[in-house]
Design an enzyme around this catalytic site. Structure first.
Site, PDB file in Angstrom:
ATOM      1  N   SER A  32       2.336 -26.532 -14.719  1.00 40.01           N
ATOM      2  CA  SER A  32       2.287 -27.732 -13.877  1.00 40.01           C
ATOM      3  C   SER A  32       1.020 -27.876 -13.047  1.00 40.01           C
ATOM      4  O   SER A  32       0.856 -28.888 -12.347  1.00 40.01           O
ATOM      5  CB  SER A  32       3.516 -27.795 -12.959  1.00 40.01           C
ATOM      6  OG  SER A  32       4.641 -28.232 -13.681  1.00 40.01           O
TER       7      SER A  32
ATOM      8  N   LYS B   4      -0.746 -31.189 -13.423  1.00 38.11           N
ATOM      9  CA  LYS B   4      -0.526 -32.391 -12.606  1.00 38.11           C
ATOM     10  C   LYS B   4      -1.638 -32.602 -11.579  1.00 38.11           C
ATOM     11  O   LYS B   4      -1.786 -33.713 -11.047  1.00 38.11           O
ATOM     12  CB  LYS B   4       0.836 -32.326 -11.922  1.00 38.11           C
ATOM     13  CG  LYS B   4       2.005 -32.370 -12.902  1.00 38.11           C
ATOM     14  CD  LYS B   4       3.331 -32.421 -12.176  1.00 38.11           C
ATOM     15  CE  LYS B   4       4.489 -32.426 -13.161  1.00 38.11           C
ATOM     16  NZ  LYS B   4       4.770 -31.079 -13.724  1.00 38.11           N
TER      17      LYS B   4
ATOM     18  N   SER C 154       6.889 -31.546  -8.341  1.00 36.73           N
ATOM     19  CA  SER C 154       6.348 -31.367  -9.696  1.00 36.73           C
ATOM     20  C   SER C 154       7.155 -32.199 -10.690  1.00 36.73           C
ATOM     21  O   SER C 154       7.492 -31.738 -11.791  1.00 36.73           O
ATOM     22  CB  SER C 154       6.354 -29.885 -10.103  1.00 36.73           C
ATOM     23  OG  SER C 154       5.410 -29.647 -11.114  1.00 36.73           O
TER      24      SER C 154
ATOM     25  N   LYS D  99      -1.064 -26.521  -5.585  1.00 37.76           N
ATOM     26  CA  LYS D  99      -0.054 -26.752  -6.614  1.00 37.76           C
ATOM     27  C   LYS D  99       0.420 -25.444  -7.234  1.00 37.76           C
ATOM     28  O   LYS D  99      -0.372 -24.530  -7.461  1.00 37.76           O
ATOM     29  CB  LYS D  99      -0.644 -27.655  -7.717  1.00 37.76           C
ATOM     30  CG  LYS D  99       0.368 -28.164  -8.729  1.00 37.76           C
ATOM     31  CD  LYS D  99       1.201 -29.289  -8.169  1.00 37.76           C
ATOM     32  CE  LYS D  99       2.299 -29.722  -9.146  1.00 37.76           C
ATOM     33  NZ  LYS D  99       3.362 -28.701  -9.341  1.00 37.76           N
TER      34      LYS D  99
END
Length: 278
Positions: A55, A58, A115, A217
């Site tokens: 993720s 992203k 997420s 993140k």
């Protein structure tokens, strides 16, 4: 000899290169720590080895969303339809259902804090026409940012053997987000969001537990391991660090905290340690 048989050795070579890249993406943990202001690498270990981004992908989806907002191609209150493709992105999603809509702000906040995969796919389809086409846009932007080893194939980070990155490239992306979108970057420090009456808590524990951390993140898939890009701003110094391939969320977070603690004093004093020679 047929045309196919002539082409076969080249195909085999290309397949071998691809499989080697995929194999190297299962490498052990990698990390890097960078002074965001100067670009100085304070420490790096296997920072150019290919890994799956999970993720962390992203971050680039958000970079392109912020770019579109800045250019007027998107507005925060624009409504994004949730397609069957978007709704099928498990496990984390806003979950409004096929045919429903979310605002751009809901999608962005959902990606940053939860997420949310359906939100990422909805942004991709809006800006790229399709998720694969958006992957091409993501890869092109990666090259413009100097991310020479990264390839994107989807907006979420869900498993794709051709979607790879490195710790160095992810640190570059983290620095670019803070530099190019300083206002929007503040969203990465959000600990929770309120989505349609529900208070939803985020995954990034260091935002809550480590002084000065203001994003960025987390990411996880079985193939990728536990990934994290972190920005810390303390005493006028910003460090951006990436840890890829952690064995658990706790081990990854502890490794990140250890790296930040070791290098914040050196960054603040302007004195590089021996490890800074990497």
């Amino acid at each position: 000899m047929t045309v196919f048989s002539k082409a076969l050795p080249r195909v085999c070579v290309m397949l071998g290169i691809f499989m080697a890249a995929v194999s190297s993406a299962f490498a052990s943990e990698a990390h890097i720590v960078v002074n965001a202001a100067t670009g100085e690498v304070l420490e790096a270990s296997d920072a150019d080895t290919l890994h799956y981004p999970a993720s962390l992908t992203k971050m680039m989806t958000l970079y392109l969303a912020f770019s579109a907002l800045k250019d007027g191609k998107l507005n925060w209150n624009d409504r994004l339809p949730i397609s069957a493709n978007a709704d099928g992105k498990e496990p984390f999603k806003l979950g409004v259902g096929v045919g429903k809509e979310v605002t751009v702000r809901e999608a962005v906040e959902g990606m940053v804090v939860l997420s949310a995969n359906d939100a990422a796919a909805a942004i991709a389809e809006k800006l790229g026409g399709s998720e694969p086409a958006f992957g091409d846009l993501m890869t092109a932007q990666a090259r413009r940012l100097g991310m020479t080893s990264t390839v994107f194939r989807n907006a979420t980070g869900l498993p794709d053997p051709a979607q790879v990155t490195t710790a160095r490239d992810m640190a570059r992306l983290g620095i670019a987000l803070a530099r190019d979108f300083p206002t929007e970057f503040k969203m990465f420090s959000m600990r929770y969001i309120t989505f349609r009456g529900m208070k939803l808590r985020g995954h990034n524990r260091l935002v809550r537990s480590y002084e000065g951390v203001d994003g960025i993140k987390t990411g996880y898939t079985k193939a990728a391991g536990y990934n994290l890009v972190t920005s810390v701003n303390r005493g006028g110094t910003r460090l951006v660090a990436a840890v890829l391939g952690g064995k658990s969320a706790q081990q990854r977070d502890d490794e990140m905290a250890s790296l930040l603690t070791r290098f914040l004093p050196a960054a603040n004093s302007g004195i590089a340690t021996a490890a800074g020679a990497h």
